[in-house]
Design a protein around this motif. Sequence first.
Motif, PDB file in Angstrom:
ATOM      1  N   LEU A  14     -10.478  -6.453   0.234  1.00  0.00           N
ATOM      2  CA  LEU A  14      -9.937  -6.508  -1.125  1.00  0.00           C
ATOM      3  C   LEU A  14     -10.526  -5.448  -2.046  1.00  0.00           C
ATOM      4  O   LEU A  14     -10.100  -5.316  -3.200  1.00  0.00           O
ATOM      5  N   GLU A  15     -11.481  -4.673  -1.549  1.00  0.00           N
ATOM      6  CA  GLU A  15     -12.092  -3.628  -2.369  1.00  0.00           C
ATOM      7  C   GLU A  15     -11.101  -2.526  -2.739  1.00  0.00           C
ATOM      8  O   GLU A  15     -11.365  -1.720  -3.633  1.00  0.00           O
ATOM      9  N   GLU A  18      -0.092  -9.041  -8.681  1.00  0.00           N
ATOM     10  CA  GLU A  18      -0.822  -9.095  -9.953  1.00  0.00           C
ATOM     11  C   GLU A  18      -2.138  -8.333  -9.875  1.00  0.00           C
ATOM     12  O   GLU A  18      -2.520  -7.634 -10.834  1.00  0.00           O
ATOM     13  N   ALA A  19      -2.828  -8.441  -8.745  1.00  0.00           N
ATOM     14  CA  ALA A  19      -4.080  -7.706  -8.587  1.00  0.00           C
ATOM     15  C   ALA A  19      -3.834  -6.208  -8.538  1.00  0.00           C
ATOM     16  O   ALA A  19      -4.557  -5.420  -9.166  1.00  0.00           O
ATOM     17  N   LEU A  20      -2.824  -5.799  -7.809  1.00  0.00           N
ATOM     18  CA  LEU A  20      -2.524  -4.374  -7.639  1.00  0.00           C
ATOM     19  C   LEU A  20      -2.120  -3.718  -8.951  1.00  0.00           C
ATOM     20  O   LEU A  20      -2.541  -2.599  -9.258  1.00  0.00           O
ATOM     21  N   LEU A  21      -1.326  -4.419  -9.737  1.00  0.00           N
ATOM     22  CA  LEU A  21      -0.883  -3.877 -11.029  1.00  0.00           C
ATOM     23  C   LEU A  21      -1.896  -4.136 -12.130  1.00  0.00           C
ATOM     24  O   LEU A  21      -1.702  -3.683 -13.256  1.00  0.00           O
ATOM     25  N   ASP A  22      -2.971  -4.864 -11.804  1.00  0.00           N
ATOM     26  CA  ASP A  22      -4.044  -5.163 -12.747  1.00  0.00           C
ATOM     27  C   ASP A  22      -3.513  -5.868 -13.992  1.00  0.00           C
ATOM     28  O   ASP A  22      -3.833  -5.508 -15.132  1.00  0.00           O
ATOM     29  N   VAL A  23      -2.688  -6.886 -13.754  1.00  0.00           N
ATOM     30  CA  VAL A  23      -2.147  -7.674 -14.857  1.00  0.00           C
ATOM     31  C   VAL A  23      -2.708  -9.085 -14.778  1.00  0.00           C
ATOM     32  O   VAL A  23      -3.103  -9.569 -13.719  1.00  0.00           O
ATOM     33  N   ASP A  34      -0.178   3.008  -1.757  1.00  0.00           N
ATOM     34  CA  ASP A  34      -0.372   3.940  -0.638  1.00  0.00           C
ATOM     35  C   ASP A  34      -0.635   3.175   0.652  1.00  0.00           C
ATOM     36  O   ASP A  34      -0.892   1.974   0.657  1.00  0.00           O
ATOM     37  N   ASP A  35      -0.564   3.895   1.764  1.00  0.00           N
ATOM     38  CA  ASP A  35      -0.690   3.264   3.083  1.00  0.00           C
ATOM     39  C   ASP A  35      -2.047   2.591   3.275  1.00  0.00           C
ATOM     40  O   ASP A  35      -2.142   1.540   3.918  1.00  0.00           O
ATOM     41  N   GLU A  36      -3.099   3.205   2.743  1.00  0.00           N
ATOM     42  CA  GLU A  36      -4.440   2.622   2.893  1.00  0.00           C
ATOM     43  C   GLU A  36      -4.499   1.235   2.266  1.00  0.00           C
ATOM     44  O   GLU A  36      -5.076   0.299   2.824  1.00  0.00           O
ATOM     45  N   THR A  37      -3.891   1.100   1.095  1.00  0.00           N
ATOM     46  CA  THR A  37      -3.877  -0.186   0.403  1.00  0.00           C
ATOM     47  C   THR A  37      -3.052  -1.205   1.163  1.00  0.00           C
ATOM     48  O   THR A  37      -3.467  -2.358   1.344  1.00  0.00           O
ATOM     49  N   VAL A  38      -1.878  -0.791   1.626  1.00  0.00           N
ATOM     50  CA  VAL A  38      -1.016  -1.695   2.395  1.00  0.00           C
ATOM     51  C   VAL A  38      -1.743  -2.198   3.636  1.00  0.00           C
ATOM     52  O   VAL A  38      -1.763  -3.395   3.930  1.00  0.00           O
ATOM     53  N   ASP A  39      -2.368  -1.275   4.360  1.00  0.00           N
ATOM     54  CA  ASP A  39      -3.059  -1.648   5.601  1.00  0.00           C
ATOM     55  C   ASP A  39      -4.236  -2.580   5.330  1.00  0.00           C
ATOM     56  O   ASP A  39      -4.466  -3.545   6.076  1.00  0.00           O
ATOM     57  N   ALA A  40      -4.992  -2.304   4.284  1.00  0.00           N
ATOM     58  CA  ALA A  40      -6.155  -3.138   3.960  1.00  0.00           C
ATOM     59  C   ALA A  40      -5.726  -4.555   3.589  1.00  0.00           C
ATOM     60  O   ALA A  40      -6.342  -5.538   4.023  1.00  0.00           O
ATOM     61  N   LEU A  41      -4.667  -4.671   2.797  1.00  0.00           N
ATOM     62  CA  LEU A  41      -4.210  -5.997   2.379  1.00  0.00           C
ATOM     63  C   LEU A  41      -3.595  -6.761   3.550  1.00  0.00           C
ATOM     64  O   LEU A  41      -3.758  -7.978   3.658  1.00  0.00           O
ATOM     65  N   HIS A  42      -2.919  -6.045   4.412  1.00  0.00           N
ATOM     66  CA  HIS A  42      -2.387  -6.677   5.620  1.00  0.00           C
ATOM     67  C   HIS A  42      -3.534  -7.247   6.454  1.00  0.00           C
ATOM     68  O   HIS A  42      -3.486  -8.398   6.908  1.00  0.00           O
ATOM     69  N   GLN A  43      -4.596  -6.456   6.633  1.00  0.00           N
ATOM     70  CA  GLN A  43      -5.724  -6.903   7.441  1.00  0.00           C
ATOM     71  C   GLN A  43      -6.471  -8.042   6.768  1.00  0.00           C
ATOM     72  O   GLN A  43      -6.973  -8.956   7.442  1.00  0.00           O
ATOM     73  N   ALA A  86       1.210  -7.712   2.756  1.00  0.00           N
ATOM     74  CA  ALA A  86       1.562  -6.302   2.933  1.00  0.00           C
ATOM     75  C   ALA A  86       2.887  -5.924   2.289  1.00  0.00           C
ATOM     76  O   ALA A  86       3.064  -4.788   1.832  1.00  0.00           O
ATOM     77  N   ILE A  87       3.852  -6.843   2.262  1.00  0.00           N
ATOM     78  CA  ILE A  87       5.173  -6.506   1.735  1.00  0.00           C
ATOM     79  C   ILE A  87       5.139  -6.190   0.234  1.00  0.00           C
ATOM     80  O   ILE A  87       5.765  -5.212  -0.200  1.00  0.00           O
ATOM     81  N   PRO A  88       4.406  -6.956  -0.609  1.00  0.00           N
ATOM     82  CA  PRO A  88       4.365  -6.587  -2.025  1.00  0.00           C
ATOM     83  C   PRO A  88       3.855  -5.166  -2.295  1.00  0.00           C
ATOM     84  O   PRO A  88       4.517  -4.416  -3.040  1.00  0.00           O
ATOM     85  N   PRO A  89       2.722  -4.733  -1.727  1.00  0.00           N
ATOM     86  CA  PRO A  89       2.304  -3.355  -2.020  1.00  0.00           C
ATOM     87  C   PRO A  89       3.289  -2.304  -1.500  1.00  0.00           C
ATOM     88  O   PRO A  89       3.411  -1.222  -2.094  1.00  0.00           O
ATOM     89  N   ILE A  90       3.989  -2.604  -0.417  1.00  0.00           N
ATOM     90  CA  ILE A  90       5.033  -1.684   0.049  1.00  0.00           C
ATOM     91  C   ILE A  90       6.099  -1.544  -1.022  1.00  0.00           C
ATOM     92  O   ILE A  90       6.504  -0.436  -1.388  1.00  0.00           O
ATOM     93  N   LEU A  91       6.568  -2.670  -1.541  1.00  0.00           N
ATOM     94  CA  LEU A  91       7.635  -2.656  -2.551  1.00  0.00           C
ATOM     95  C   LEU A  91       7.166  -2.068  -3.881  1.00  0.00           C
ATOM     96  O   LEU A  91       7.962  -1.506  -4.635  1.00  0.00           O
ATOM     97  N   LEU A  92       5.859  -2.186  -4.150  1.00  0.00           N
ATOM     98  CA  LEU A  92       5.310  -1.746  -5.439  1.00  0.00           C
ATOM     99  C   LEU A  92       4.799  -0.309  -5.419  1.00  0.00           C
ATOM    100  O   LEU A  92       4.151   0.130  -6.358  1.00  0.00           O
TER     101      LEU A  92
END
Length: 350
Positions: free
Chosen positions: A326-327, A64-69, A217-226, A208-214
Amino acid sequence: MASDANATEDRVLAAVEQRRRVVNDAIDDYLPMAEPERLYEASRYLLLAGGKRLRPTVSFLVGEALLDVEPMSESYTDFPTLTGDRIDLLAAGMSIEVIQSFTLIHDDIMDDDDLRRGVPSVHREYDVDTAILAGDTLYSKAFEILTHTGARAENGLRATRKLATTCTHICEGQALDVDFEGRTEVEPEEYLEMVESKTAVLYGAAAAIPPILLDADDETVDALHQYAIEAGSAFQIQDDVLDLTVPSEKLGKQRGSDLVEDKETLITLHARQQGVDVDGLVDAETPEELSDAEVEAAVSVLEEAGSIDYARTTAQDLVAKSKSRLEVLPDNEARGLLADIADYLITRGY
């Protein structure tokens, strides 16, 4: 300060409750009963017994945060991606929760625990052989469920690889924990590595799995994983603090039981480095024999050594780092709830 923590807890628990209902209602769809009946009863037993569903909540909020909904405005079974496709995000969250149940069943067998989530553990309710098979079934089913998201093939493959790597790390963390029991010296850094592998990595996969499926980019996936790795590690460290500082009636188990069971924590490892005779802090041989006066005396020694404050500060630092990750997300309500979850993990009430 206390009122802020209470407000944060209220927001988190409300968000979790909404999503817990979604997960609970979906258990029959994603993990239906089948033959042999006893195997599937045992496999579904802990899932049906309850649980906060915090990890799938993280998955849904990340989406929801990533898609801004607006939170809960999109169906999790038909969720938009960044490239205009639609996927089943609920399947991703369910796969994480199913892996969580698998780890709990096997943990309870290894520790010979009697209770889990207020009910007899699976190996007590059924038997050890059935419990092992139930855990193995859940492990397999989690990957099967994850193949049903409808995501693009390359994203589905990356998500499956992430979940598989996560499961490997969980086993490595559990092995380290067992190894520590037979060692005379463990460094705090080794403990943090174990906590990350055993406990935090499943939070990492949930984020990390939701941004991968959605299609992020890698930077976002890595940041959310961390973000989730750091928050999950803080959660375990705070649990070690609470074992010593929260009254037994609120904790739900005997306060100070970790000391009786010779469980190494960041607190005891730090105390050893300060010259504290950790093994001599309590004389009781079982948690039931431990008196409040004995716990108070042990806590006083650990406080004087600075060990409890060291653990608290470590957890707080991890949460601060976690929230900074989360930035990469748009500034919206779901992102705020993810930050609240990080805070909640070290300030939750009892």
